[in-house]
Design a protein around this motif. Structure first.
Motif, PDB file in Angstrom:
ATOM      1  N   CYS A  10       0.972  -1.134   0.064  1.00 55.43           N
ATOM      2  CA  CYS A  10      -0.058   0.132  -0.086  1.00 55.43           C
ATOM      3  C   CYS A  10       0.697   1.225   0.081  1.00 55.43           C
ATOM      4  O   CYS A  10       0.669   2.317  -0.590  1.00 55.43           O
ATOM      5  CB  CYS A  10      -1.054   0.064   1.261  1.00 55.43           C
ATOM      6  N   GLU A 340       3.263  -3.267   6.755  1.00 55.78           N
ATOM      7  CA  GLU A 340       1.933  -3.023   6.895  1.00 55.78           C
ATOM      8  C   GLU A 340       0.822  -3.868   7.475  1.00 55.78           C
ATOM      9  O   GLU A 340      -0.253  -3.473   7.864  1.00 55.78           O
ATOM     10  CB  GLU A 340       1.306  -2.848   5.203  1.00 55.78           C
ATOM     11  N   LEU A 398      -6.575  -1.143   5.075  1.00 61.22           N
ATOM     12  CA  LEU A 398      -5.599  -2.559   4.222  1.00 61.22           C
ATOM     13  C   LEU A 398      -6.491  -3.147   3.084  1.00 61.22           C
ATOM     14  O   LEU A 398      -6.244  -3.797   2.413  1.00 61.22           O
ATOM     15  CB  LEU A 398      -5.181  -3.554   5.168  1.00 61.22           C
TER      16      LEU A 398
END
Length: 476
Positions: A10, A340, A398
């Motif tokens: 991301c 992440e 996410l």
């Protein structure tokens, strides 16, 4: 060559183009490895060289079927050594170096600089740093024709290496004549992002924006924070810039290197507060210039930038002149993906930005919360300008998110927004048709299956210039 997947990191990757990766085939490999934005450094080469890079990047984009952004990095008033009489020159502690106003060096201990006013602006006691801070000098005396300095930290310097003057207030403008020429060229060639070096005040950013506005250019302006004055005026600079780059190379020389980590955190915090994308740059995987693996400290550096809230991390020499450009991108992407996993969607933040309609902001936050609550497989944001995607990126959700548009410029700019992947659609007038087109594509790629839920954000047309519609759709 396969295009990048929806499930790559991301956090975005900015990679510098140079001799190690300047063919369309090499650039396509980097896109597949995870590059979102390519940087062209105008400190090296002239406009014909930059033009070749742009052509190659756009060919690579077509080969992979992936819209990628281009960032033109204006060199600004970087002060450099002239040609040395003895190159390289070993500087030992206690040795004296004399900066000449005019003429060329006639001994190894005489040097010149690219900045004509250097002698005028130095005072006894000032510090002078050479070669990214490797060699330190203290000014001993200054007269009309020369400045005598004494070496306080030893090392080797070469011709054309950088000069930093910590604590010296320079009168030189952040926007040089060559920068204006490059900015106008960028406006004519639809460059997506333009970064301004050695920003000190908000007025520096306004100067560049005025040049771009006069040429009908909508490129996003990225202010590089690398001067103590920029840290003093940080909030004002972030307010007027479209994004920020933490340029740690010069920043770490201009301020005490021990202060740099906390300066980075402060810059990122201000950008998060004001919903501005922030790039962390310089020496992120420095050892991968020649090594196929980074050091553990470098891996931690990338991870900490992500945990702090960086939207993107930048590779410089690692891709431009390094031995392993593809491996460097792959490694950065791997570090990002593992890091992440520890991030959490922030459901409490409701910051309003003047870049989009307040209704759009509220609807985007609500749509993200709905997607998290129902375990949606995907969020789809239909956006004309990219503003809605800009707001969504701040949530750090996410859930895979597509920013869809029929505008190529918007799709390229989306590449700098955390967690948003660009996808072109054939039209933007009918939300139901957009949703069907994207769902068909995603099912064909294996990103969606029957029974998956998606959250679709668009405008109904009831409120002008605002996204006010959220649809929860179950894939049939």
């Amino acid at each position: 060559m396969p295009s990048p997947t929806l499930h790559q990191s991301c956090t975005k990757i900015v990679a510098t183009v140079g001799p190690a990766c300047d063919s369309p085939e090499q650039l396509a490999e980097l896109i597949t490895a995870g590059v979102d934005v390519f940087r062209i450094n105008t400190a090296h080469g002239e406009i014909p060289d930059h033009e070749k890079k742009v052509v190659a990047i756009r060919q690579a984009s077509e080969q992979t079927g992936t819209p990628v952004g281009i960032l033109l990095d204006l060199a600004g008033p970087k002060i450099r050594l002239g040609e040395l009489f003895c190159d390289p020159l070993q500087c030992d502690v206690g040795m004296e170096l004399t900066f000449l106003r005019d003429g060329e060096p006639t001994t190894a201990h005489e040097v010149t600089a690219s900045y004509p006013k250097l002698i005028d602006e130095l005072r006894p006691g000032n510090r002078v740093m050479l070669a990214d801070g490797l060699v330190a000098l203290e000014v001993v005396s200054v007269d009309r024709s020369r400045a005598v300095c004494r070496v306080t930290a030893a090392g080797e310097v070469r011709s054309r290496q950088g000069i930093n003057l910590p604590g010296v207030k320079l009168s030189v403008s952040a926007l040089q004549r060559k920068d204006i020429k490059n900015a106008i060229w960028a406006a004519d060639h639809e460059i997506d992002f333009i970064s301004l070096s050695f920003v000190r005040t908000a007025e520096d950013v306004y100067s560049l924006k005025s040049v771009l506005s006069a040429h009908d250019c909508e490129a996003l302006v990225i202010a590089k924070i690398e001067k103590p004055e920029a840290m003093e005026n940080l909030e004002e600079i972030v307010n007027v810039a479209d994004g920020i780059m933490v340029a740690r190379g010069d920043l770490g020389v201009e301020i005490d290197v021990a202060e740099t980590p906390m300066a980075q955190k402060r810059i990122i915090d201000v950008c998060k507060e004001k919903i501005k994308p922030v790039i962390v740059a310089t020496q992120m995987l420095e050892s991968m210039h020649h090594s196929a693996r980074p050091t553990r400290a470098e891996a931690s550096d990338v991870a900490n930038a992500i945990l702090d809230g960086a939207d993107a991390c930048m590779l410089s020499g690692e891709t431009a002149v390094g031995d392993h450009p593809v491996k460097a991108v792959q490694m950065m992407s791997r570090i990002m993906q593992f890091t992440e996993k520890s991030l959490r969607h922030d459901m409490s933040d409701r910051t309003i930005t003047n870049r989009v309609h307040p209704i759009t902001t509220a609807v985007t936050y609500a749509a993200t919360n709905i997607a998290e609550a129902i375990g949606a497989a995907m969020i789809i944001i239909a956006t004309k300008s990219g503003g809605t995607a800009w707001v969504k990126s701040k949530s750090r959700s996410l859930i895979p998110t597509l920013g869809v548009s029929d505008c190529p410029e918007t799709l390229r700019r989306i590449n700098l927004f955390w967690g948003i992947k660009p996808r072109r659609v054939s039209q933007m007038e009918h939300p139901a048709l957009i949703r069907a087109e994207v769902c068909d594509w995603a099912k064909g790629k294996g990103y969606l299956k029957t029974g998956d839920r998606i959250v679709f954000v668009s405008g109904s047309g009831v409120t002008e210039n605002a996204h006010n519609s959220v649809v929860v759709h179950t894939v049939e």
